[in-house]
Design a protein around this motif. Structure first.
Motif, PDB file in Angstrom:
ATOM      1  N   PHE A   1      11.104   1.299 -17.782  1.00 47.60           N
ATOM      2  CA  PHE A   1      10.561   2.746 -17.942  1.00 47.60           C
ATOM      3  C   PHE A   1       9.969   3.426 -16.806  1.00 47.60           C
ATOM      4  O   PHE A   1       9.914   2.780 -15.825  1.00 47.60           O
ATOM      5  CB  PHE A   1       9.405   2.670 -19.019  1.00 47.60           C
ATOM      6  N   ARG A   2       9.814   4.849 -16.804  1.00 50.35           N
ATOM      7  CA  ARG A   2       9.152   5.474 -15.788  1.00 50.35           C
ATOM      8  C   ARG A   2       7.737   5.406 -15.857  1.00 50.35           C
ATOM      9  O   ARG A   2       7.113   5.542 -17.107  1.00 50.35           O
ATOM     10  CB  ARG A   2       9.496   6.975 -15.712  1.00 50.35           C
ATOM     11  N   GLY A   3       6.844   4.887 -15.132  1.00 46.37           N
ATOM     12  CA  GLY A   3       5.419   4.843 -15.238  1.00 46.37           C
ATOM     13  C   GLY A   3       4.661   5.130 -14.312  1.00 46.37           C
ATOM     14  O   GLY A   3       4.992   5.390 -12.959  1.00 46.37           O
ATOM     15  N   THR A   4       3.367   5.529 -14.239  1.00 43.14           N
ATOM     16  CA  THR A   4       2.472   5.995 -13.480  1.00 43.14           C
ATOM     17  C   THR A   4       1.365   5.007 -13.520  1.00 43.14           C
ATOM     18  O   THR A   4       0.788   4.481 -14.510  1.00 43.14           O
ATOM     19  CB  THR A   4       2.193   7.424 -13.495  1.00 43.14           C
ATOM     20  N   ILE A   5       0.449   5.074 -12.136  1.00 45.29           N
ATOM     21  CA  ILE A   5      -0.723   4.273 -12.148  1.00 45.29           C
ATOM     22  C   ILE A   5      -1.772   4.973 -13.027  1.00 45.29           C
ATOM     23  O   ILE A   5      -2.116   6.023 -12.786  1.00 45.29           O
ATOM     24  CB  ILE A   5      -1.097   4.081 -10.770  1.00 45.29           C
ATOM     25  N   GLU A   6      -2.424   4.132 -14.016  1.00 38.38           N
ATOM     26  CA  GLU A   6      -3.623   4.525 -14.798  1.00 38.38           C
ATOM     27  C   GLU A   6      -4.827   4.149 -14.125  1.00 38.38           C
ATOM     28  O   GLU A   6      -5.746   4.868 -14.075  1.00 38.38           O
ATOM     29  CB  GLU A   6      -3.554   4.138 -16.132  1.00 38.38           C
TER      30      GLU A   6
ATOM     31  N   LYS B   1      -5.026  -5.638  -9.104  1.00 40.53           N
ATOM     32  CA  LYS B   1      -5.034  -5.376 -10.633  1.00 40.53           C
ATOM     33  C   LYS B   1      -4.351  -4.043 -10.715  1.00 40.53           C
ATOM     34  O   LYS B   1      -5.012  -3.063 -10.200  1.00 40.53           O
ATOM     35  CB  LYS B   1      -6.351  -5.660 -11.222  1.00 40.53           C
ATOM     36  N   LEU B   2      -3.468  -3.859 -11.701  1.00 43.43           N
ATOM     37  CA  LEU B   2      -2.874  -2.536 -11.703  1.00 43.43           C
ATOM     38  C   LEU B   2      -2.410  -2.300 -13.221  1.00 43.43           C
ATOM     39  O   LEU B   2      -2.082  -3.284 -13.957  1.00 43.43           O
ATOM     40  CB  LEU B   2      -1.465  -2.649 -11.080  1.00 43.43           C
ATOM     41  N   THR B   3      -3.057  -1.148 -13.858  1.00 47.64           N
ATOM     42  CA  THR B   3      -2.273  -0.803 -15.095  1.00 47.64           C
ATOM     43  C   THR B   3      -1.289   0.405 -15.029  1.00 47.64           C
ATOM     44  O   THR B   3      -1.799   1.335 -14.414  1.00 47.64           O
ATOM     45  CB  THR B   3      -3.491  -0.342 -15.938  1.00 47.64           C
ATOM     46  N   LEU B   4      -0.258   0.216 -15.423  1.00 50.45           N
ATOM     47  CA  LEU B   4       0.866   1.216 -15.572  1.00 50.45           C
ATOM     48  C   LEU B   4       1.038   1.706 -17.006  1.00 50.45           C
ATOM     49  O   LEU B   4       1.244   0.993 -17.994  1.00 50.45           O
ATOM     50  CB  LEU B   4       2.368   0.668 -14.913  1.00 50.45           C
ATOM     51  N   VAL B   5       1.161   3.229 -17.068  1.00 49.75           N
ATOM     52  CA  VAL B   5       1.549   3.520 -18.316  1.00 49.75           C
ATOM     53  C   VAL B   5       2.759   4.753 -18.213  1.00 49.75           C
ATOM     54  O   VAL B   5       3.260   5.132 -17.468  1.00 49.75           O
ATOM     55  CB  VAL B   5       0.403   4.564 -18.682  1.00 49.75           C
TER      56      VAL B   5
ATOM     57  N   ALA C   1       0.844  -1.129   0.056  1.00 48.18           N
ATOM     58  CA  ALA C   1      -0.013   0.180   0.085  1.00 48.18           C
ATOM     59  C   ALA C   1       0.755   1.461  -0.070  1.00 48.18           C
ATOM     60  O   ALA C   1       0.562   2.102  -0.727  1.00 48.18           O
ATOM     61  CB  ALA C   1      -0.912   0.000   1.282  1.00 48.18           C
ATOM     62  N   VAL C   2       1.659   1.281   0.859  1.00 50.72           N
ATOM     63  CA  VAL C   2       3.040   2.308   0.854  1.00 50.72           C
ATOM     64  C   VAL C   2       3.244   2.666  -0.230  1.00 50.72           C
ATOM     65  O   VAL C   2       3.517   3.734  -1.071  1.00 50.72           O
ATOM     66  CB  VAL C   2       3.892   2.293   2.151  1.00 50.72           C
ATOM     67  N   LEU C   3       3.787   1.466  -1.213  1.00 48.00           N
ATOM     68  CA  LEU C   3       4.604   1.642  -2.380  1.00 48.00           C
ATOM     69  C   LEU C   3       3.624   2.230  -3.359  1.00 48.00           C
ATOM     70  O   LEU C   3       4.064   3.009  -4.201  1.00 48.00           O
ATOM     71  CB  LEU C   3       5.234   0.378  -2.832  1.00 48.00           C
ATOM     72  N   LEU C   4       2.516   1.804  -3.612  1.00 46.68           N
ATOM     73  CA  LEU C   4       1.568   2.201  -4.343  1.00 46.68           C
ATOM     74  C   LEU C   4       1.047   3.510  -4.336  1.00 46.68           C
ATOM     75  O   LEU C   4       0.664   4.154  -5.376  1.00 46.68           O
ATOM     76  CB  LEU C   4       0.234   1.186  -4.510  1.00 46.68           C
ATOM     77  N   TYR C   5       1.020   4.025  -3.206  1.00 47.96           N
ATOM     78  CA  TYR C   5       0.754   5.410  -2.788  1.00 47.96           C
ATOM     79  C   TYR C   5       1.706   6.451  -3.644  1.00 47.96           C
ATOM     80  O   TYR C   5       1.157   7.606  -3.907  1.00 47.96           O
ATOM     81  CB  TYR C   5       0.589   5.597  -1.478  1.00 47.96           C
ATOM     82  N   GLU C   6       2.843   5.838  -3.906  1.00 44.24           N
ATOM     83  CA  GLU C   6       3.942   6.775  -4.464  1.00 44.24           C
ATOM     84  C   GLU C   6       3.270   7.167  -5.748  1.00 44.24           C
ATOM     85  O   GLU C   6       3.746   8.202  -6.358  1.00 44.24           O
ATOM     86  CB  GLU C   6       5.160   6.246  -4.447  1.00 44.24           C
ATOM     87  N   GLY C   7       2.585   6.061  -6.486  1.00 43.96           N
ATOM     88  CA  GLY C   7       2.021   6.661  -7.833  1.00 43.96           C
ATOM     89  C   GLY C   7       2.611   6.620  -9.138  1.00 43.96           C
ATOM     90  O   GLY C   7       2.120   6.272 -10.124  1.00 43.96           O
ATOM     91  N   THR C   8       4.035   6.781  -9.082  1.00 46.30           N
ATOM     92  CA  THR C   8       4.859   6.925 -10.039  1.00 46.30           C
ATOM     93  C   THR C   8       6.229   6.084  -9.851  1.00 46.30           C
ATOM     94  O   THR C   8       6.681   6.182  -8.623  1.00 46.30           O
ATOM     95  CB  THR C   8       5.403   8.339 -10.632  1.00 46.30           C
TER      96      THR C   8
END
Length: 94
Positions: free
Chosen positions: A62-67, A86-90, A43-50
């Motif tokens: 690549f450098r990616g962000t949560i879509e 489930k995670l989509t990264l762009v 949870a802490v990791l995903l809150y970073e967002g990018t």
């Protein structure tokens, strides 16, 4: 088949992986399990967002962000439970 990715150097073992390129940018879709013991750190990791995203088995970085992001309604505060993420990264355009 892709079995793991890395987000900011943290290895995440995945169950499903799909990759595509849109407008020259990478997009990946992943699904992975999170245990109640891992929940806080994930949870802490995903809150970073990018993130710095690495897919070693595809030689992709690549450098990616949560879509898009979703989880099962599993109560991960309860010991021994496992949730599905489930995670989509762009890829972020520089």
């Amino acid at each position: 088949m892709v079995n793991k990715i890395m987000l900011n150097e943290r290895v995440i073992h995945i169950d499903n992986y799909k990759e595509e390129i849109n407008s020259g940018l990478h997009k990946i879709f992943i699904e992975f399990k999170v245990t109640s013991e891992e929940y806080h750190d994930i949870a802490v990791l995903l809150y970073e967002g990018t993130f710095d995203v690495k897919v070693p088995e595809q030689n992709l970085a690549f450098r990616g962000t949560i879509e898009q992001y979703s989880t099962s309604i599993t109560n991960l505060y309860k010991e021994g439970e496992v949730g599905i993420y489930k995670l989509t990264l762009v890829e972020v355009r520089n």
